[in-house]
Design an enzyme around this catalytic site. Structure first.
Site, PDB file in Angstrom:
ATOM      1  N   GLY A   8       0.842  -1.203   0.000  1.00 41.15           N
ATOM      2  CA  GLY A   8       0.000   0.000   0.000  1.00 41.15           C
ATOM      3  C   GLY A   8       0.874   1.248   0.000  1.00 41.15           C
ATOM      4  N   GLY A  52      -0.379   5.107  -1.128  1.00 43.72           N
ATOM      5  CA  GLY A  52      -1.379   5.899  -0.410  1.00 43.72           C
ATOM      6  C   GLY A  52      -0.764   7.091   0.315  1.00 43.72           C
ATOM      7  N   GLN A  53      -1.621   7.791   1.072  1.00 44.60           N
ATOM      8  CA  GLN A  53      -1.180   9.041   1.708  1.00 44.60           C
ATOM      9  C   GLN A  53       0.018   8.815   2.636  1.00 44.60           C
ATOM     10  OE1 GLN A  53      -3.699  10.778   4.671  1.00 44.60           O
ATOM     11  NE2 GLN A  53      -2.915  12.849   4.357  1.00 44.60           N
ATOM     12  N   ASP A 112       2.074  -1.660  -4.441  1.00 44.09           N
ATOM     13  CA  ASP A 112       0.706  -1.155  -4.366  1.00 44.09           C
ATOM     14  C   ASP A 112      -0.077  -1.861  -5.468  1.00 44.09           C
ATOM     15  OD1 ASP A 112      -0.556   1.573  -2.922  1.00 44.09           O
ATOM     16  OD2 ASP A 112      -1.664   0.884  -4.675  1.00 44.09           O
ATOM     17  N   ILE A 113      -1.393  -1.775  -5.374  1.00 41.26           N
ATOM     18  CA  ILE A 113      -2.228  -2.402  -6.401  1.00 41.26           C
ATOM     19  C   ILE A 113      -2.168  -1.592  -7.708  1.00 41.26           C
ATOM     20  CG2 ILE A 113      -4.401  -1.239  -5.789  1.00 41.26           C
ATOM     21  CD1 ILE A 113      -5.673  -4.136  -5.977  1.00 41.26           C
ATOM     22  N   ARG A 114      -1.738  -0.313  -7.558  1.00 43.98           N
ATOM     23  CA  ARG A 114      -1.652   0.575  -8.731  1.00 43.98           C
ATOM     24  C   ARG A 114      -0.202   0.720  -9.195  1.00 43.98           C
ATOM     25  NH1 ARG A 114      -4.507   5.045  -5.074  1.00 43.98           N
ATOM     26  NH2 ARG A 114      -3.123   3.961  -3.671  1.00 43.98           N
ATOM     27  N   TYR A 148     -15.028   0.927   9.199  1.00 41.35           N
ATOM     28  CA  TYR A 148     -13.576   1.176   9.257  1.00 41.35           C
ATOM     29  C   TYR A 148     -13.088   1.037  10.704  1.00 41.35           C
ATOM     30  CZ  TYR A 148      -9.324   4.131   9.012  1.00 41.35           C
ATOM     31  OH  TYR A 148      -8.051   4.633   9.092  1.00 41.35           O
ATOM     32  N   LYS A 169     -10.573  -1.716  12.330  1.00 44.95           N
ATOM     33  CA  LYS A 169      -9.326  -1.325  12.996  1.00 44.95           C
ATOM     34  C   LYS A 169      -9.273  -1.909  14.408  1.00 44.95           C
ATOM     35  CE  LYS A 169      -7.113   0.861   9.828  1.00 44.95           C
ATOM     36  NZ  LYS A 169      -5.911   0.228   9.277  1.00 44.95           N
TER      37      LYS A 169
END
Ligand code: AKB
Length: 315
Positions: free
Chosen positions: A10, A13-14, A36-38, A144, A148
């Site tokens: 990941g 991401g941010q 990442d998936i992208r 979410y 968590k």
């Protein structure tokens, strides 16, 4: 230079982008494999090894860990609070499956450390909202937050049962200029800076007096690395540590922007994210993190606003 071979899942991401860059500085670029998936985020391109990886694909994750000789994993892939409420089952799957698979891989491959982020979203409306303690009533009301909190319990379970060294932080809203957030309730605190510079006005999806715990990304990255680097005997909870830096409302962040851009205006059109924010703490007590591994934030609202506006205006 530190030893260890790190995998970041990941990384686009941010948090992932900045954490990858910081870890590459500390460990050497070749020792930090970003995934990442992208496709790679522009800031990660050519900065070190990169692979496309779906966090839910256990076989591919295991293969990469073996092939690269990975010893530590940071698992950051997740759906955040606002997106999660639109697709609750998918959020549960993405947020839990990747973690459970990785915990098993961690035991099997004897990984030295796993880092997995939690969030202030574990707290719900039955928790004290001011200076929310480390240990308190925890009844999350978003999918979410539920994922968590369940994840924290799983991390603690794997530590107790198999001695796996898993560490975690309950991040507040994170504000950054290098990489954008997506799908969170605290995202307004990033959007507002972009809009202030571009259009000198912003319509906020939360009410003006909605206080939430927040943190500048520089502090969040430093805190994450300090937690992971701390000697194991200083880590006294294997749930996640509360982590705090500042608390402000949309009205107050707008005031801080007006110090630099006097003509900036803000108005308010609260949407479904208001209800999520209303269930979360106004401020967080992070005494345990401060006492156990010497956590201390550096940025307050004024310093963060100055840094955000300076960096964004150069882009
Ligand atoms: C969100 O708003 O969903 C996240 C978080 C507080 O974990 N930024």
């Amino acid at each position: 230079m530190k030893k260890d071979k790190i995998l970041i899942v990941g990384a686009g991401g941010q948090i992932g982008v900045e954490l990858t860059l910081a870890l590459r500085n500390a460990y050497g670029a070749d020792n930090v494999v970003a995934t990442d998936i992208r496709e790679a985020h522009p800031l990660l391109k050519d900065s070190g090894p990169y692979a496309m990886l779906n966090a839910m694909d256990a076989a591919a994750t295991l293969e990469l860990i073996k092939k690269e000789g990975i010893t530590q994993v940071y698992l950051l892939a997740a759906l955040l609070s606002a997106t999660g409420e639109k697709e609750p089952k998918r959020a549960w799957e993405i947020n839990m499956q990747g973690l459970l698979q990785l915990l098993d891989i961690g035991v099997q491959e004897k990984l030295s450390k796993i880092y997995w982020p939690s969030s202030i979203a574990v707290f719900g409306s039955t928790t004290p909202h001011q200076n929310t303690p480390q240990e308190t009533v925890i009844e999350p009301r978003t999918v979410y937050g539920i994922s968590k909190y369940a994840g924290e319990l799983w991390c603690q379970y794997y530590h107790q049962r198999w001695g796996l060294d898993v560490r975690s932080l309950r991040y507040p809203g994170l504000i950054s200029w290098k990489s954008a957030p997506g799908g969170g309730t605290t995202d307004y605190a990033v959007e507002i800076y972009h809009e202030a510079l571009k259009h000198k006005k912003y319509t906020c999806f939360l009410k003006e007096d909605t206080y939430l715990p927040m943190m500048y990304m520089d502090d969040a990255i430093r805190g994450t690395i300090e937690l992971v680097d701390a000697p194991a005997d200083q880590i006294k909870t294997r749930m996640a540590y509360n982590l705090s830096a500042m608390s402000f409302s949309p009205r107050e962040i707008a005031d801080s922007i007006r110090v630099h851009i006097p003509e900036f205006t803000i108005d308010y059109a609260p949407d479904f994210r208001q209800q999520i924010a209303d269930g979360w703490p106004d401020s967080i007590d992070d005494t345990a993190a401060r006492e156990h591994w010497n956590w201390k934030p550096r940025f307050d609202l004024a310093a963060m606003t100055t840094d955000m506006l300076r960096n964004l205006s150069r882009m």
